[in-house]
Write a protein that holds these residues in place. Structure first.
Motif, PDB file in Angstrom:
ATOM      1  N   GLU A  39       0.832  -1.203   0.000  1.00 12.25           N
ATOM      2  CA  GLU A  39       0.000   0.000   0.000  1.00 12.25           C
ATOM      3  C   GLU A  39       0.870   1.258   0.000  1.00 12.25           C
ATOM      4  OE1 GLU A  39      -2.721  -0.326   3.306  1.00 12.25           O
ATOM      5  OE2 GLU A  39      -3.803  -1.969   2.359  1.00 12.25           O
ATOM      6  N   PRO A  40       0.310   2.381  -0.468  1.00  8.34           N
ATOM      7  CA  PRO A  40       1.085   3.633  -0.453  1.00  8.34           C
ATOM      8  C   PRO A  40       1.636   3.926   0.946  1.00  8.34           C
ATOM      9  CG  PRO A  40      -0.944   3.930  -1.682  1.00  8.34           C
ATOM     10  CD  PRO A  40      -1.032   2.565  -1.027  1.00  8.34           C
ATOM     11  N   GLY A  41       2.899   4.306   1.007  1.00  7.37           N
ATOM     12  CA  GLY A  41       3.538   4.630   2.281  1.00  7.37           C
ATOM     13  C   GLY A  41       4.146   3.431   2.987  1.00  7.37           C
ATOM     14  N   GLU A  42       4.018   2.233   2.424  1.00  8.50           N
ATOM     15  CA  GLU A  42       4.571   1.025   3.032  1.00  8.50           C
ATOM     16  C   GLU A  42       5.836   0.586   2.304  1.00  8.50           C
ATOM     17  OE1 GLU A  42       1.236  -2.001   4.773  1.00  8.50           O
ATOM     18  OE2 GLU A  42       1.445  -1.973   2.604  1.00  8.50           O
ATOM     19  N   THR A  43       6.719  -0.052   3.040  1.00  8.40           N
ATOM     20  CA  THR A  43       7.819  -0.766   2.418  1.00  8.40           C
ATOM     21  C   THR A  43       7.332  -2.190   2.154  1.00  8.40           C
ATOM     22  OG1 THR A  43       8.693  -1.545   4.530  1.00  8.40           O
ATOM     23  CG2 THR A  43       9.532   0.588   3.712  1.00  8.40           C
ATOM     24  N   PHE A  44       8.096  -2.958   1.409  1.00  2.00           N
ATOM     25  CA  PHE A  44       7.747  -4.365   1.167  1.00  2.00           C
ATOM     26  C   PHE A  44       7.667  -5.117   2.492  1.00  2.00           C
ATOM     27  CE2 PHE A  44       9.147  -3.265  -3.074  1.00  2.00           C
ATOM     28  CZ  PHE A  44       8.354  -4.045  -3.899  1.00  2.00           C
ATOM     29  N   GLU A  45       8.616  -4.840   3.377  1.00  2.31           N
ATOM     30  CA  GLU A  45       8.645  -5.504   4.682  1.00  2.31           C
ATOM     31  C   GLU A  45       7.371  -5.214   5.481  1.00  2.31           C
ATOM     32  OE1 GLU A  45      11.109  -4.520   8.551  1.00  2.31           O
ATOM     33  OE2 GLU A  45      12.391  -5.458   7.056  1.00  2.31           O
ATOM     34  N   MET A  46       6.974  -3.956   5.518  1.00  6.34           N
ATOM     35  CA  MET A  46       5.750  -3.577   6.239  1.00  6.34           C
ATOM     36  C   MET A  46       4.529  -4.259   5.631  1.00  6.34           C
ATOM     37  SD  MET A  46       6.699   0.458   6.636  1.00  6.34           S
ATOM     38  CE  MET A  46       5.095   1.012   7.168  1.00  6.34           C
ATOM     39  N   ALA A  47       4.477  -4.342   4.303  1.00  8.50           N
ATOM     40  CA  ALA A  47       3.354  -4.992   3.626  1.00  8.50           C
ATOM     41  C   ALA A  47       3.293  -6.475   3.975  1.00  8.50           C
ATOM     42  CB  ALA A  47       3.464  -4.800   2.119  1.00  8.50           C
ATOM     43  N   ALA A  48       4.445  -7.142   4.021  1.00 13.59           N
ATOM     44  CA  ALA A  48       4.468  -8.562   4.378  1.00 13.59           C
ATOM     45  C   ALA A  48       3.935  -8.775   5.788  1.00 13.59           C
ATOM     46  CB  ALA A  48       5.882  -9.121   4.244  1.00 13.59           C
ATOM     47  N   ILE A  49       4.355  -7.955   6.727  1.00 12.69           N
ATOM     48  CA  ILE A  49       3.883  -8.061   8.121  1.00 12.69           C
ATOM     49  C   ILE A  49       2.370  -7.863   8.174  1.00 12.69           C
ATOM     50  CG2 ILE A  49       3.947  -6.931  10.391  1.00 12.69           C
ATOM     51  CD1 ILE A  49       6.957  -6.272   9.732  1.00 12.69           C
ATOM     52  N   ARG A  50       1.881  -6.807   7.512  1.00 18.03           N
ATOM     53  CA  ARG A  50       0.450  -6.497   7.531  1.00 18.03           C
ATOM     54  C   ARG A  50      -0.368  -7.588   6.850  1.00 18.03           C
ATOM     55  NH1 ARG A  50      -2.366  -4.915   3.633  1.00 18.03           N
ATOM     56  NH2 ARG A  50      -0.627  -4.047   2.434  1.00 18.03           N
ATOM     57  N   GLU A  51       0.065  -8.007   5.657  1.00 16.04           N
ATOM     58  CA  GLU A  51      -0.696  -9.002   4.898  1.00 16.04           C
ATOM     59  C   GLU A  51      -0.768 -10.342   5.635  1.00 16.04           C
ATOM     60  OE1 GLU A  51      -2.599  -9.014   2.248  1.00 16.04           O
ATOM     61  OE2 GLU A  51      -2.229  -7.014   1.458  1.00 16.04           O
ATOM     62  N   VAL A  52       0.350 -10.789   6.199  1.00 14.79           N
ATOM     63  CA  VAL A  52       0.330 -12.047   6.955  1.00 14.79           C
ATOM     64  C   VAL A  52      -0.656 -11.934   8.109  1.00 14.79           C
ATOM     65  CG1 VAL A  52       1.688 -13.519   8.512  1.00 14.79           C
ATOM     66  CG2 VAL A  52       2.615 -12.864   6.274  1.00 14.79           C
ATOM     67  N   TYR A  53      -0.636 -10.823   8.821  1.00 18.39           N
ATOM     68  CA  TYR A  53      -1.566 -10.639   9.943  1.00 18.39           C
ATOM     69  C   TYR A  53      -3.018 -10.584   9.461  1.00 18.39           C
ATOM     70  CZ  TYR A  53      -3.979  -8.918  13.985  1.00 18.39           C
ATOM     71  OH  TYR A  53      -4.881  -8.795  15.012  1.00 18.39           O
ATOM     72  N   GLU A  54      -3.288  -9.785   8.435  1.00 18.53           N
ATOM     73  CA  GLU A  54      -4.666  -9.647   7.944  1.00 18.53           C
ATOM     74  C   GLU A  54      -5.230 -10.973   7.437  1.00 18.53           C
ATOM     75  OE1 GLU A  54      -4.488  -5.002   6.376  1.00 18.53           O
ATOM     76  OE2 GLU A  54      -4.714  -6.607   4.913  1.00 18.53           O
ATOM     77  N   GLU A  55      -4.411 -11.750   6.757  1.00 18.01           N
ATOM     78  CA  GLU A  55      -4.906 -12.981   6.155  1.00 18.01           C
ATOM     79  C   GLU A  55      -4.927 -14.176   7.101  1.00 18.01           C
ATOM     80  OE1 GLU A  55      -2.782 -13.727   2.512  1.00 18.01           O
ATOM     81  OE2 GLU A  55      -3.728 -11.998   1.517  1.00 18.01           O
ATOM     82  N   THR A  56      -4.100 -14.159   8.144  1.00 21.07           N
ATOM     83  CA  THR A  56      -3.977 -15.348   8.993  1.00 21.07           C
ATOM     84  C   THR A  56      -4.190 -15.101  10.484  1.00 21.07           C
ATOM     85  OG1 THR A  56      -1.605 -15.126   9.435  1.00 21.07           O
ATOM     86  CG2 THR A  56      -2.248 -16.243   7.381  1.00 21.07           C
TER      87      THR A  56
END
Length: 178
Positions: A39-56
């Motif tokens: 998402e805008p304003g995120e790094t790849f690392e931040m996106a991975a942390i967020r996506e793993v949490y949101e999905e699992t």
């Protein structure tokens, strides 16, 4: 040119890998590594942390970068597509360039559970079964296979010391060989 950035997280525990089953797109109904769009304003690392949490429902932190996929699609939307809501419409002759980074992640807390919207199931599955399962997305199987056969210290790890940059960055993360 349209650039799409995504990130995912590989979590392995007790010779089992955390996978999710999706509800949309080309991978609908298949198992895959959790992840999604940056998402805008995120790094790849931040996106991975967020996506793993949101999905699992699992809170996890990246250990190392283990996979990079670079791709080009001539069109992301086909006339008559069964799911146009999740497609990006491109003009003829336009391309979509995709960059997908996958991190090995360490689970910190949480119990796997699907979000009930994008994901119908989230659970740890035995690695030996996943490697030959046609219901696991091919890229996920390849990443898991390579992970199993790699040296424990291989991959790129996050630099923990400050690096002087000649430009101003809001966020600056560097992964390199250890």
């Amino acid at each position: 040119m349209n650039v799409v950035c995504a990130a995912g997280g590989l979590i392995v525990r007790n010779h089992k890998v955390l996978l999710v089953k999706t509800t949309y797109g080309a991978n609908r109904g298949l198992w895959m590594i959790p992840g999604g769009m940056v998402e805008p304003g995120e790094t790849f690392e931040m996106a991975a942390i967020r996506e793993v949490y949101e999905e699992t429902g699992i809170t996890a932190q990246p250990r190392r970068l283990i996979s990079v996929r670079s791709s080009i699609k001539e069109t992301a939307f086909q006339s008559g597509s069964p799911d146009p809501a999740v497609c990006v419409s491109l003009r003829p002759g336009q391309s979509e360039h995709g960059v997908y980074l996958v991190y090995e992640m360490e689970p910190i807390s949480g119990t796997p559970g699907a979000d009930g919207s994008e994901i119908t199931e989230a659970r740890y599955l035995p690695i030996d079964e996943v490697l030959d399962d046609p219901e696991v997305v091919g890229l996920s199987r390849q990443i898991i296979r390579d992970y199993v056969h790699s040296a424990p210290a291989s991959g790129l790890t996050k630099v923990r010391t400050a690096i002087h940059a000649n430009q101003q960055y809001a966020l600056y993360e560097v992964y390199t060989l250890a």
